[in-house]
Enzyme design. Sequence first.
Site, mmCIF file in Angstrom:
data_model
loop_
_atom_site.group_PDB
_atom_site.id
_atom_site.type_symbol
_atom_site.label_atom_id
_atom_site.label_comp_id
_atom_site.label_asym_id
_atom_site.label_seq_id
_atom_site.Cartn_x
_atom_site.Cartn_y
_atom_site.Cartn_z
ATOM 1 C CG PHE A 190 17.744 -48.740 34.229
ATOM 2 C CD1 PHE A 190 17.617 -49.340 32.990
ATOM 3 C CD2 PHE A 190 18.606 -49.296 35.161
ATOM 4 C CE1 PHE A 190 18.347 -50.475 32.675
ATOM 5 C CE2 PHE A 190 19.342 -50.436 34.856
ATOM 6 C CZ PHE A 190 19.210 -51.017 33.611
ATOM 7 C CG ASP A 226 11.836 -50.631 27.919
ATOM 8 O OD1 ASP A 226 10.876 -49.851 27.891
ATOM 9 O OD2 ASP A 226 13.011 -50.242 27.885
HETATM 10 P P1 5GP Z 1 12.463 -54.719 25.259
HETATM 11 O O1 5GP Z 1 12.784 -55.451 23.983
HETATM 12 O O2 5GP Z 1 11.104 -55.080 25.833
HETATM 13 O O3 5GP Z 1 12.600 -53.237 25.100
HETATM 14 O O4 5GP Z 1 13.614 -55.099 26.269
HETATM 15 C C1 5GP Z 1 13.429 -55.957 27.334
HETATM 16 C C2 5GP Z 1 14.765 -56.238 28.009
HETATM 17 O O5 5GP Z 1 15.455 -55.003 28.305
HETATM 18 C C3 5GP Z 1 14.546 -56.900 29.355
HETATM 19 O O6 5GP Z 1 14.505 -58.312 29.246
HETATM 20 C C4 5GP Z 1 15.715 -56.396 30.165
HETATM 21 O O7 5GP Z 1 16.834 -57.224 29.949
HETATM 22 C C5 5GP Z 1 16.015 -55.032 29.597
HETATM 23 N N1 5GP Z 1 15.376 -53.945 30.395
HETATM 24 C C6 5GP Z 1 14.352 -53.156 30.021
HETATM 25 N N2 5GP Z 1 14.057 -52.262 30.991
HETATM 26 C C7 5GP Z 1 14.909 -52.504 32.005
HETATM 27 C C8 5GP Z 1 15.091 -51.917 33.312
HETATM 28 O O8 5GP Z 1 14.415 -50.977 33.759
HETATM 29 N N3 5GP Z 1 16.085 -52.450 34.079
HETATM 30 C C9 5GP Z 1 16.873 -53.478 33.666
HETATM 31 N N4 5GP Z 1 17.812 -53.912 34.511
HETATM 32 N N5 5GP Z 1 16.735 -54.063 32.443
HETATM 33 C C10 5GP Z 1 15.757 -53.586 31.628
#
Ligand code: 5GP
Length: 183
Positions: free
Chosen positions: A156, A107
Site C-alpha cells: 500500500f 491495482d
Molecule cells: P483497482 O480497481 O485497480 O483495484 O483500484 C484502483 C484504485 O484503488 C486507485 O485509483 C486508487 O484509488 C486505489 N489504490 C489501489 N492501490 C493503492 C495503493 O497502494 N495506495 C493508495 N493510496 N490507493 C490505492
Amino acid sequence: MDDSHISADLDRVLFTAEELDARLAEIAAEIDAEYRDKDVLLVGVLTGAVMVMADLSRALTTHCSMDWMAISSYGSGTQSSGVVRILKDLNTDISGRHVLVVEDIIDTGLTLSYLVSNLKSREPASLEIMTMFRKPEAAENAVDVKWVGFDIPNEFVVGYGLDYGGRYRNLRCLGSLAPHVYS
Ligand code: 5GP
C-alpha cells in the site's frame, strides 16, 4: 511535503521526486511523438491523478486539453469490486476525439476496465491509457495500458497524489505506508 517531514509514517521510499520526474519526462516524450499531429484530450481520474496530470501535461511540448472524471468504486474493505459509480462526468463530448486516460495507480484494474468500456461507448477516435504506477494483479485484467511509469510490488503506497484517509497526497515521493499507521 517531503519524506523527511513524515519519516516515521513510511516503511521506505520507493521513488524520490527526482525519479518520478525523470520517468515522467521519458513518457511525455513518447506521448508527444504519438500525438504530434493530433489534438489530445487528457482525462484524469480524481483525485489521485491530480499530481501526475499536472506534471505530465506540463512536460508535454504539444497542445493538450484536460478534463476530469470522479468515480467511486465499491468493494469490501480495501478490495476493489469493479462496481463503479460516476460521481462527476466529463464536461467534454469525446466522440471523435483522441483521448488519453491519465491514471495514478492500477491495482486490480477493475475500476479501469469499467472506465474504458464506458468511454469507448462514447466513440472516441482513439483511447489510450497512461498510469504512473501499476501493481502485479493488474496483469490479470486484460486492460491494454500503453504507458506505465513504474511497476511496483503489492504494497500500500502513498504520495504523489495517492492518499491514506485523505492524507499524504501532497507528499512529493512515493512511499509505502508503515503498518503502525493503519493498524
Ligand atoms: P483497482 O480497481 O485497480 O483495484 O483500484 C484502483 C484504485 O484503488 C486507485 O485509483 C486508487 O484509488 C486505489 N489504490 C489501489 N492501490 C493503492 C495503493 O497502494 N495506495 C493508495 N493510496 N490507493 C490505492
